[in-house]
Every structure is written in structure tokens, then in C-alpha cells.
Design a protein around this motif. Structure first.
Motif, PDB file in Angstrom:
ATOM      1  N   LEU A 644     -23.482  22.938  57.673  1.00 43.17           N
ATOM      2  CA  LEU A 644     -24.720  22.516  58.324  1.00 43.17           C
ATOM      3  C   LEU A 644     -24.997  23.302  59.604  1.00 43.17           C
ATOM      4  O   LEU A 644     -26.152  23.414  60.033  1.00 43.17           O
ATOM      5  CB  LEU A 644     -24.667  21.015  58.622  1.00 43.17           C
ATOM      6  N   LYS A 647     -26.776  26.250  58.047  1.00 42.47           N
ATOM      7  CA  LYS A 647     -28.099  25.859  57.530  1.00 42.47           C
ATOM      8  C   LYS A 647     -28.239  24.357  57.717  1.00 42.47           C
ATOM      9  O   LYS A 647     -27.677  23.566  56.944  1.00 42.47           O
ATOM     10  CB  LYS A 647     -28.242  26.237  56.056  1.00 42.47           C
ATOM     11  N   SER A 648     -28.991  23.963  58.731  1.00 44.15           N
ATOM     12  CA  SER A 648     -29.053  22.548  59.115  1.00 44.15           C
ATOM     13  C   SER A 648     -29.729  21.674  58.069  1.00 44.15           C
ATOM     14  O   SER A 648     -29.485  20.466  58.022  1.00 44.15           O
ATOM     15  CB  SER A 648     -29.795  22.409  60.453  1.00 44.15           C
ATOM     16  N   ASP A 649     -30.592  22.257  57.215  1.00 44.42           N
ATOM     17  CA  ASP A 649     -31.282  21.452  56.207  1.00 44.42           C
ATOM     18  C   ASP A 649     -30.694  21.681  54.812  1.00 44.42           C
ATOM     19  O   ASP A 649     -31.401  21.543  53.812  1.00 44.42           O
ATOM     20  CB  ASP A 649     -32.780  21.763  56.208  1.00 44.42           C
ATOM     21  N   TYR A 650     -29.420  22.016  54.756  1.00 41.78           N
ATOM     22  CA  TYR A 650     -28.762  22.256  53.469  1.00 41.78           C
ATOM     23  C   TYR A 650     -28.588  20.918  52.752  1.00 41.78           C
ATOM     24  O   TYR A 650     -27.711  20.118  53.076  1.00 41.78           O
ATOM     25  CB  TYR A 650     -27.416  22.943  53.692  1.00 41.78           C
ATOM     26  N   THR A 651     -29.433  20.663  51.794  1.00 38.36           N
ATOM     27  CA  THR A 651     -29.543  19.354  51.159  1.00 38.36           C
ATOM     28  C   THR A 651     -28.236  18.900  50.521  1.00 38.36           C
ATOM     29  O   THR A 651     -27.840  17.733  50.650  1.00 38.36           O
ATOM     30  CB  THR A 651     -30.656  19.384  50.086  1.00 38.36           C
ATOM     31  N   ALA A 653     -25.175  19.640  51.241  1.00 40.97           N
ATOM     32  CA  ALA A 653     -24.183  19.267  52.251  1.00 40.97           C
ATOM     33  C   ALA A 653     -24.533  17.902  52.862  1.00 40.97           C
ATOM     34  O   ALA A 653     -23.651  17.050  53.067  1.00 40.97           O
ATOM     35  CB  ALA A 653     -24.129  20.338  53.336  1.00 40.97           C
ATOM     36  N   ILE A 654     -25.809  17.688  53.161  1.00 40.84           N
ATOM     37  CA  ILE A 654     -26.250  16.395  53.700  1.00 40.84           C
ATOM     38  C   ILE A 654     -25.963  15.287  52.697  1.00 40.84           C
ATOM     39  O   ILE A 654     -25.487  14.197  53.052  1.00 40.84           O
ATOM     40  CB  ILE A 654     -27.758  16.459  54.035  1.00 40.84           C
ATOM     41  N   ASP A 684     -36.513  19.416  62.936  1.00 44.30           N
ATOM     42  CA  ASP A 684     -35.378  19.717  62.049  1.00 44.30           C
ATOM     43  C   ASP A 684     -35.522  18.932  60.747  1.00 44.30           C
ATOM     44  O   ASP A 684     -35.302  17.720  60.708  1.00 44.30           O
ATOM     45  CB  ASP A 684     -34.057  19.378  62.741  1.00 44.30           C
ATOM     46  N   GLY A 686     -33.682  19.008  58.059  1.00 43.29           N
ATOM     47  CA  GLY A 686     -32.421  18.496  57.537  1.00 43.29           C
ATOM     48  C   GLY A 686     -32.050  17.148  58.107  1.00 43.29           C
ATOM     49  O   GLY A 686     -31.551  16.269  57.399  1.00 43.29           O
ATOM     50  N   GLN A 690     -31.544  13.669  56.024  1.00 43.42           N
ATOM     51  CA  GLN A 690     -30.309  12.893  56.122  1.00 43.42           C
ATOM     52  C   GLN A 690     -30.600  11.458  56.560  1.00 43.42           C
ATOM     53  O   GLN A 690     -30.045  10.503  55.992  1.00 43.42           O
ATOM     54  CB  GLN A 690     -29.363  13.561  57.123  1.00 43.42           C
TER      55      GLN A 690
END
Length: 787
Positions: A644, A647-651, A653-654, A684, A686, A690
Motif C-alpha cells: 500500500l 500503491k495506496s489504492d491497491y484494491t 491489498a486493501i 485518496d 484507496g 477500505q
């Protein structure tokens, strides 16, 4: 065309049998490559077309060599442009010799445009064209063949539309005969330019003029339907060039008292190009909404790096190897290693392994370094100089002037797309062909001379010439055999993939073995390891004691193939990833000591992959899943956070992180943390996804609607956010909004079964949790790009 001029043309010496074979093999190579398809067979058309083209050029060159040995004479254009063209394959060969993976750089896998073999064949095709098209009738064959092909492609695309609309019963045929919609636009734009130049400058017999008008009209319709912005811009510029040319040189061969006519057709094309360039999206959207056009357009022009990304990768690749670059056919390796971090903000192509930059020609700066840059700059500068100087000639007759100008404009048009776009293999081949035809037209008009060398009278020259011819003959046959082996191995590889898709592991294994016997490519070893992993899972599922010895052998083969993939190309991160996956797949069934060793080796392979592709979050997520398989929850969390950070909006991983929090009974605490984060980072995506997912799992559906709604506001194409927003609306009883969101997801992902099932359930009035199995899956319903 001009019958009097054609009648007055001096008859050239009748070509020999071998020269005629060479000429027709050249044409078959080009037109066969453009038309190649196998209905009902899932096989990459680019690879098949590349093979047909290569076979045609090889046969043509061999026949030409036979003719030279028989006649004892060489004849080809004497031009600095031909010398500049030779610099391109020479630079690629030099770069290939010093490549980290010479075998891949020379031959590639199949269908690539930048390998040594491909570029050499392109240049060879241009050389042969410069010899064989020194005849007006043969250039007429080419232009007539291209126009006939355009008519066939146009009718084919009409058939495809009729099939897609259900008017004609469904049949298994490719959606496009020539590449994508963008490539169709490029091809018909070329025909439009040729037809426009012909109609504006040449007196034609009525039947011929009718045919050219039909091609012009079909090309214009094809451009409107494909709606490729770059094609409209380029066509508009070339229509302006034709307008100026027709106004300035249209009087050649006419009486001086005849007033010059205004080329109104060019003005019409310029006007249409301006309209469709300026109002591109607006016009297309309205035409589709009114049912005038089908929604065929895709954002193909976006499926490549932009100038900023290309230049960033170029600068870093040249810093590593300024002279020879990354190596022919290795742009993708440079891209994954050096791509800018901001690429991860893209929702669609963030994890794409691009094989070219913004255009084909700029990509050579990455793969061929300084030698490639010098070669391409020299060629393009000399090409422009020779071409524009030839257009200004006033000492040749009208027909010769038309042939010179139309062939130059055709070549220039195609080179512009090679510079600004990534056309398909055969469109690039056409650029080389038209360059050769342009040289031939210059030689035919006497603007340049031919080298005419006889080696029969001088024994020393004869020895050198015959030795050279035999060497070229042996080299061509050897190269053809190697390319044939590579093509056949790719056929077996495709059959192996078909076996995997059908769940037939035995079929897949048999075909991958055949592929490896022909070509020991890292791709085949890598996917062969994956096939063996599937075979191991099937053996474990049998729970039979008799399967134990066989499983041990399969486990060894899994690691052997993955290790051989790394050995074949240690610079490809996917090979290290395959080796890490091989070790990780075996962890659950190994003893404690073996597990510890395999775990260490898996970690090392993941680390090696990260060095070669540092900007992807997918590797860290795979490590997280490996940690979870070993019940190391804290280690998994650490790896998810690493993903994350990249890539903070990595679906995915969330999604996995929320599942861990749910399993630990910490949903409330996680919601509080996510809400605080959303206040600190209101843009953001991501974080809002989340937060919505956590509230959805906690049963706060209205809160989930607010969070998912914000994510969709920030990115209307965020399919997973729209999916859960639709389910959340369904939970609170707002079926209309639920259907609206899910229909939007279905439009973006028409083949996704989970989305179809959810949409059918909501339409049927069901919103119970047990009716939504996608909620309990380990991954989001809409798959994002993977490595």
C-alpha cells in the motif's frame, strides 16, 4: 491512369523467372501477412502474420539471390537513403550482440517489431521493393492491391458489425482483420491519402475513377467509425499537403493557358479532419447515443506510456548502457525497472508490462542506445530531405511525379505513426515497403541512378560476389529455419495455454514439453512450472499413497523449470517471481527443515524480483499471502503495508487487509483508523474503498454507501468500488441505484460472471448476504492487472 503516358513508357527487359518469383513472393509476404487469420482458433494473429511475412521475404530474397548467381549481375538504387536505411539493422545487430539475452534479442518469442530478425527482414523488404518496383505497372499492382484489400477489409468489418448486432448468426471470426480499431484507422487513412492524391492530380478513366472514389468514401467512413484522434490529425495534415501539391504541381503536363483548378476535395477532408479532431469525443458520444454508430471505440491510444514516461525510462536506460541500450526486444525489461512511480496512480494500466514506449521509433532509444538513436535520426533526416526535394521536382513527367509523390507521402504517413504511436507488425512493415517503393520510383524516373555491377568478367570480383551470395543464401536458409522452429514452438505453447484454460493439465504438459524441445525460452519454462504446480495440486487432491512418489518427481520438475527460466533470462523479474511461487507452492507439504529452506529461497527470489521491478505492489502482496499460508499474520500485515505504500489504492491489498482485521475481530478499531485517514487524505481513493469495505462488513451499509460513493466520485471507473456501492444500495432497499451501479460495472467488465450474478440477484429482488458469495471470496470480484 494516364493511358498516353503508359503507352509511351519504354518497355524494360523481361524479368527472369527467378526475379518474377522473387517479386510475387514479396507481394504474397505483404498481402498474406495483412490477411492472415485462422477462424475458430485462439492464436495471436500478430505472430501468424509475422511468420507469413517473414516466409514471403525469405523466399523473395532467396529467389533474388538465385537470379543474381544466374545472371552474374547486381542492380539496385544508388542512393544515400538506402545507405541510411541500412544503418537501422546494423545498429540493431550491434545492440543485439551486446544484449543481456542475445537469443531473445535476435529472434524474440514471436511477432515482436524490435528484434534483430524482424528489423533485418523489414530492411530487406525495403531493399527488395526498391529493386522490384522500378516499373509503373508494378506500382499500379501495389496501389490496386491495397485498394482491393481496403474494400475487402471494409466489407469484413460490416460483417463483424452485423454479427455483433445479431442481424447475422454468430460465427467465430476475429473482430478485426487488420489489428485494432486504431490500426484500421491508420490503414484507411493511408488509403485516403493515396486516393486523395490520385483524384486531385491524375486524369483517370471513368471505371478507374469510380473505384478510387469508392475507396475514398469507404476510407472516410472507416475513419469516422474508428474515431482515432491521432489518425484524424495526421490525415488533416496530409490533406493540406495534397492541397498545396495539387495547386502547385497539378499543371504539370497541361497547357499554360489552362487555369489551375482549386483542389476542393482536399479542402473537404481538411474541414472534416478539423471537425473530428476538435469535437472528437463530443461527436462520437452523440453519434453512438443516437444509434448512428455502434460503441466500438476503445482507448487503445492510451494503452502505452506517454512521452513523460518514455523519456524517463529512456534516460535511466541510457544511464545504464548509453552505447547499446537495454537490447533489442527488451523495452519491457527497462520499463518495469525504471518506470516512474506515478504510473501506479493509473487505474487501468498501472501494472501493464509495456513492450514499447509512446511510439515504435522512440522505443529504439531505450533498446538500442546511442547507436540506435544515431541510425534513426540519420535515416529520418535523409528521408525527409530526399522526399521533399523529390516532391519539388519539375523535370519529370506527370505520372512519374505522381508516383514519386504518392509513394513518398505513403511512407511519410506511416513513419509518422511509427514515431507517435505503436502500430502493428504489418503496419510497420508497410512503412518499409513504401520507403522501398519511393526509392524505386526515383530510380525509374531517373532522379537517382542504379548500381549496375557485373561480376562475370572479373575472376576476383566473381569469387567475392559468389562467396557473398552463397553466404547470404546459407544465412537466409538458417535464419528461416530458426524462425520456423520459433514459430512452431509458439504454436505448441498456445496449445498448452488452451489446455490450461480447459483444465486439461495433461494436454498442457504435453504441448509445453513440445514447445521446450523446439525453443528453450524462459517464457516456456516459466509457464511450464505453473503447469506442474497445477499437476501437483491435482495429485494432492487424490489423497492417494500411490501418488506420493509421483508428487516428489513433480515437485522437482516445478523447481527445475522455474530455475531454468531464471537461467535463461535472469533480467526478467517474472522468472524470479515464478521461482518464488514454486518455492511458496511447496511450503505446505514440506517437512519443517525443508520448509525453512524453501521459505528462505522464496524470500530471496521475491527480493530479486523486486530489484528488477521495484514499483509494483503485487510482489509484496504475494509475499503477504505466503506469510498467511504459514500463519504469520503480523508478517502478512507488514507486507500488505509495503504494497500500500507503493500503491495506496491497491484494491487486492486493501481487501486482504480487511479480511485479516475481520478475522481478528478488530473491525471497529479499523473503521476508526480509516475514518481518521480519510480526513487527512480526502483525495485518496484507496482509503475510501477500505473504509467502505470495512463498514460494509460491519453492517453499516449507509456508511458504506458514503465511502464507496466518494471513491466512485474520485474515479468513476473504479469497478470494485461501484460493485460494492451497488450491493450497499441493495442492502438498504434502493434497487434502482443498485442496478445502475452494477450495470456500470458490467459494462466495464462484460465477461465477469460474479458481476453478472450479482446484477441478476438484485434485479430479482434479493439482497440477503447468503445470496452474495462474492463477499466471502479471497479476492475482489473484479480482477485488477496482475504480474
Amino acid at each position: 491512369m494516364d493511358e498516353q503516358l503508359l503507352a509511351g513508357e519504354a518497355k524494360a527487359a523481361t524479368p527472369s523467372l527467378w526475379d518474377r518469383i522473387a517479386f510475387w513472393a514479396l507481394l504474397v509476404g505483404f498481402f498474406g501477412g495483412l490477411l492472415f487469420m485462422v477462424p475458430g482458433v485462439a492464436f495471436p494473429l500478430g505472430v501468424g502474420r509475422g511468420f507469413v511475412f517473414s516466409a514471403g521475404i525469405a523466399v523473395s530474397f532467396l529467389a533474388w539471390l538465385f537470379a543474381r548467381m544466374k545472371e552474374g549481375r547486381f542492380l539496385f538504387p544508388k542512393s544515400m537513403l538506402l545507405g541510411a536505411l541500412a544503418l537501422i539493422p546494423a545498429s540493431v545487430i550491434l545492440s543485439g550482440v551486446f544484449s543481456a539475452t542475445p537469443a531473445l534479442s535476435f529472434l524474440g518469442v514471436g511477432g515482436e517489431s524490435g528484434t534483430v530478425a524482424t528489423v533485418a527482414l523489414f530492411a530487406l523488404a525495403a531493399f527488395l521493393a526498391s529493386i522490384f518496383f522500378q516499373s509503373r505497372s508494378r506500382i499500379a499492382y501495389l496501389f490496386g492491391g491495397l485498394m482491393a484489400l481496403g474494400g475487402f477489409v471494409f466489407l469484413y468489418e460490416i460483417l463483424v458489425v452485423l454479427v455483433q448486432t445479431g442481424i447475422v448468426p454468430a460465427i467465430s471470426i476475429p473482430d478485426h482483420l487488420i489489428g485494432s480499431w486504431s490500426d484500421i484507422a491508420i490503414f484507411f487513412g493511408l488509403l485516403l491519402v493515396i486516393a486523395l492524391a490520385t483524384l486531385e492530380t491524375m486524369p483517370l478513366a471513368k471505371p478507374i475513377r469510380t473505384i478510387v472514389w469508392a475507396v475514398f468514401a469507404a476510407s472516410l467512413i472507416a475513419l469516422i467509425v474508428s474515431n482515432f484522434l491521432l489518425a484524424w490529425i495526421v490525415v488533416g495534415v496530409f490533406a493540406l499537403m495534397v492541397f498545396v501539391y495539387a495547386l502547385s504541381f497539378g499543371r504539370i503536363g497541361k497547357s499554360s493557358v489552362v487555369p489551375a483548378s482549386i483542389p476542393t476535395l482536399s479542402l473537404v477532408v481538411i474541414f472534416l479532419a478539423l471537425i473530428f479532431s476538435i469535437f472528437n469525443s463530443f461527436l462520437y458520444t452523440n453519434l453512438v447515443s443516437r444509434g448512428v454508430l455502434l460503441p466500438q471505440r476503445v482507448l487503445e491510444e492510451s494503452a502505452r506510456p506517454n512521452w513523460q514516461g518514455t523519456l524517463a525510462v529512456t534516460s535511466k536506460a541510457l544511464a545504464q548502457d548509453p552505447i547499446f541500450g537495454a537490447g533489442p526486444g527488451r523495452f519491457v525489461s527497462a520499463w518495469v525497472q525504471h518506470r516512474p512511480a506515478n504510473v501506479n496512480a493509473d487505474r487501468i494500466f498501472w501494472n501493464a508490462n509495456f513492450e514499447s514506449g509512446i511510439g515504435v521509433i522512440p522505443s529504439f532509444a531505450v533498446t538500442n542506445g546511442a547507436v540506435g538513436i544515431i541510425a534513426w535520426v540519420a535515416f529520418l533526416v535523409i528521408f525527409f530531405f530526399v522526399g521533399f526535394r523529390a516532391m519539388l521536382l519539375s523535370t519529370v513527367d506527370r505520372l512519374q511525379h505522381y508516383l514519386i509523390t504518392s509513394s513518398f507521402l505513403g511512407a511519410l504517413y506511416l513513419w509518422i505513426f511509427a514515431l507517435l504511436y505503436v502500430p502493428t507488425f504489418m503496419m510497420l512493415a508497410l512503412a518499409f515497403l513504401f520507403t522501398g517503393v519511393f526509392l524505386a520510383s526515383l530510380a525509374r524516373a531517373g532522379v537517382i541512378k542504379n548500381y549496375d555491377m557485373s561480376f562475370l568478367t572479373d575472376p576476383r570480383a566473381g569469387f567475392i560476389a559468389v562467396f557473398t551470395l552463397i553466404t547470404l543464401f546459407v544465412g537466409t536458409v538458417t535464419g528461416g529455419a530458426l524462425l520456423t522452429k520459433r514459430f512452431l514452438s509458439f504454436v505448441y505453447y498456445q496449445n498448452a495455454l488452451a489446455g490450461v484454460s480447459a483444465g486439461d493439465v495433461q494436454k498442457a504438459e504435453k504441448n509445453i514439453q513440445s514447445a521446450l524441445r523446439l525453443s528453450k525460452l524462459d517464457l516456456y519454462y516459466r509457464d511450464g512450472s505453473t503447469i506442474k504446480i497445477q499437476e501437483a495440486r491435482e495429485l494432492l487432491a487424490t489423497q492417494s499413497s500411490a501418488a506420493a512418489p509421483q508428487f516428489s518427481q513433480v515437485a522437482t520438475e516445478i523447481l527445475d523449470r522455474a530455475s531454468l527460466a531464471v537461467k535463461a533470462d535472469p533480467t526478467n523479474y517474472l522468472n524470479h517471481l515464478a521461482l518464488a511461487r514454486a518455492y511458496a507452492a511447496l511450503l505446505p507439504v514440506l517437512s519443517e527443515d525443508q520448509r525453512a529452506r524453501s521459505y528462505e529461497l522464496a524470500q530471496k527470489s521475491y527480493a530479486d524480483a523486486r530489484v528488477l521491478n521495484p514499483q509494483t505492489p503485487t510482489i509484496a502482496l504475494e509475499e503477504a499471502r505466503m506469510e498467511l499460508a504459514l500463519s504469520n499474520v503480523e508478517g502478512a500485515k507488514k507486507k500488505i503495508i509495503e504494497a500500500l505504500v507503493i500503491k495506496s489504492d491497491y484494491t487486492e491489498a486493501i481487501f486482504l487487509f480487511s479480511q485479516i482485521q475481520e478475522s481478528e475481530g478488530k473491525l471497529k478499531d479499523a473503521i476508526v483508523s480509516a475514518e481518521a485517514a480519510s480526513l487527512l487524505a480526502p483525495q485518496d481513493i484507496g482509503i475510501f474503498f477500505q473504509l467502505g469495505l470495512l463498514k460494509y462488513k460491519d453492517g453499516d451499509y449507509r456508511g458504506a454507501i458514503a465511502a464507496f460513493g466518494r471513491a466512485v466520485d474520485l474515479n468513476p471507473y473504479y469497478a470494485n468500488a461501484k460493485y460494492y456501492l451497488g450491493l450497499s444500495y441493495s442492502k438498504v432497499g434502493d434497487r434502482a441505484k443498485a442496478i445502475e451501479q452494477l450495470e456500470g460495472v458490467a459494462a466495464l467488465n462484460p465477461d465477469n460472471q460474479a458481476v453478472k450474478d450479482a446484477l441478476n440477484r438484485v434485479r430479482g429482488g434479493s439482497a440477503e448476504p447468503e445470496d452474495e458469495p462474492a463477499e466471502e471470496e479471497d479476492t475482489p470480484p473484479v480482477e485488477e492487472s496482475r504480474s
